[in-house]
Design an enzyme around this catalytic site. Structure first.
Site, PDB file in Angstrom:
ATOM      1  CE1 TYR A   1      -3.567  -2.590   4.619  1.00 23.47           C
ATOM      2  CE2 TYR A   1      -3.025  -0.281   4.314  1.00 23.47           C
ATOM      3  CZ  TYR A   1      -3.402  -1.494   3.792  1.00 23.47           C
ATOM      4  OH  TYR A   1      -3.615  -1.628   2.438  1.00 23.47           O
TER       5      TYR A   1
ATOM      6  CB  SER B   1      -0.886  -0.008   1.250  1.00 18.79           C
ATOM      7  OG  SER B   1      -1.471   1.257   1.479  1.00 18.79           O
TER       8      SER B   1
END
Length: 261
Positions: A158, A145
């Protein structure tokens, strides 16, 4: 040299929806036979059926990618069905709304996120790579990401998990180059999957034109930050193909420039 995947066998984890579903169709369109792994058997079968309806050869498999035995079994079934394994696209992953700053986030969020994002990616590589070696080489594409490339995200678990995937992928590239295996990462921006829409709502670059106040001000500065699953799937097909032969150990920032300026 084009991005054809003719005669290749591609495995997609998390292939039952979102980017994974789009990738199953994109890999088929490029000529590959496709195996879809998903936790939900109905979703796995749906993606496999979509490929079959498009004239392709596909296999849907239900497996929990955080379970070593289930991943080993899934990869063995792929080889038994298709005779080889050439491409692994680790698409399964995600976060939960409870994620947050390191001093506040519940520790069970850490365990769940790292299990799915890191352990799942690790186990799929662990059991796919031997088959790739036997096939004479292959390509691994891991999903990360844009959060792993910047320090702005408040979702620390995350961010840490997706950052781990960058380092892991470089290690894969360095270790398995001698076996003709390439490994790369896609660090994506905001992709309008079902999960993202549920969490954040619908976004598009058109919103900039339609709303002068632009409640999501980033879209003015980063008009390419928001995309559809098909955009990331196309990047994965390229990285898996011989057209990307000189690319390995790289992180491709498909984040509309947010990590660049």
């Amino acid at each position: 040299m084009d991005a054809s995947l003719r005669d290749k066998v591609a495995v997609i984890s998390g292939g039952g929806g979102g980017i994974g579903h789009a990738a199953a169709l994109a890999f088929h369109a490029a000529g590959a036979r496709v195996a879809v792994i998903d936790l939900d058997p109905a979703r796995a079968e749906r993606s496999a059926a979509a490929v079959a309806d498009a004239g392709g050869d596909a296999l849907g498999l239900a497996a929990d990618i955080t379970d070593d035995g289930q991943v080993a079994s899934a990869m063995a079934q792929v080889v038994a069905r298709f005779g080889r394994l050439d491409i692994l696209y680790n698409c399964a992953g995600g976060t939960v709304p409870e994620d947050g700053p390191v001093t506040e986030v519940p520790l069970d969020v850490f365990d769940r996120t790292f299990d799915l994002d890191v352990r799942g990616t690790f186990l799929c590589c662990r059991h796919a790579i031997p088959a790739m070696v036997r096939a004479g080489g292959g390509a691994i594409v891991n999903m990360s990401s844009g959060a792993a490339l910047r320090g702005a995200s408040p979702f620390h678990v995350y961010t840490a998990a997706k950052g781990a995937i960058l380092a892991f992928t470089r290690a894969l590239a360095g270790t398995y180059a001698k076996h003709n295996i390439r490994a790369n990462v896609i660090a994506s921006g905001r992709v309008m999957t079902e999960r993202i829409i549920r969490t954040w709502g619908e976004l598009s670059s058109d919103r900039v034109k339609n709303d002068p106040q632009d409640p999501v001000g980033r879209l003015r500065e980063y008009p390419f930050w928001v995309g559809e699953p098909e955009h990331i799937a196309a990047t994965a097909v390229f990285l898996a193909s011989d057209a990307a032969r000189m690319i390995t150990g790289a992180t491709i920032a498909a984040d509309g420039g947010r990590s660049a300026y």
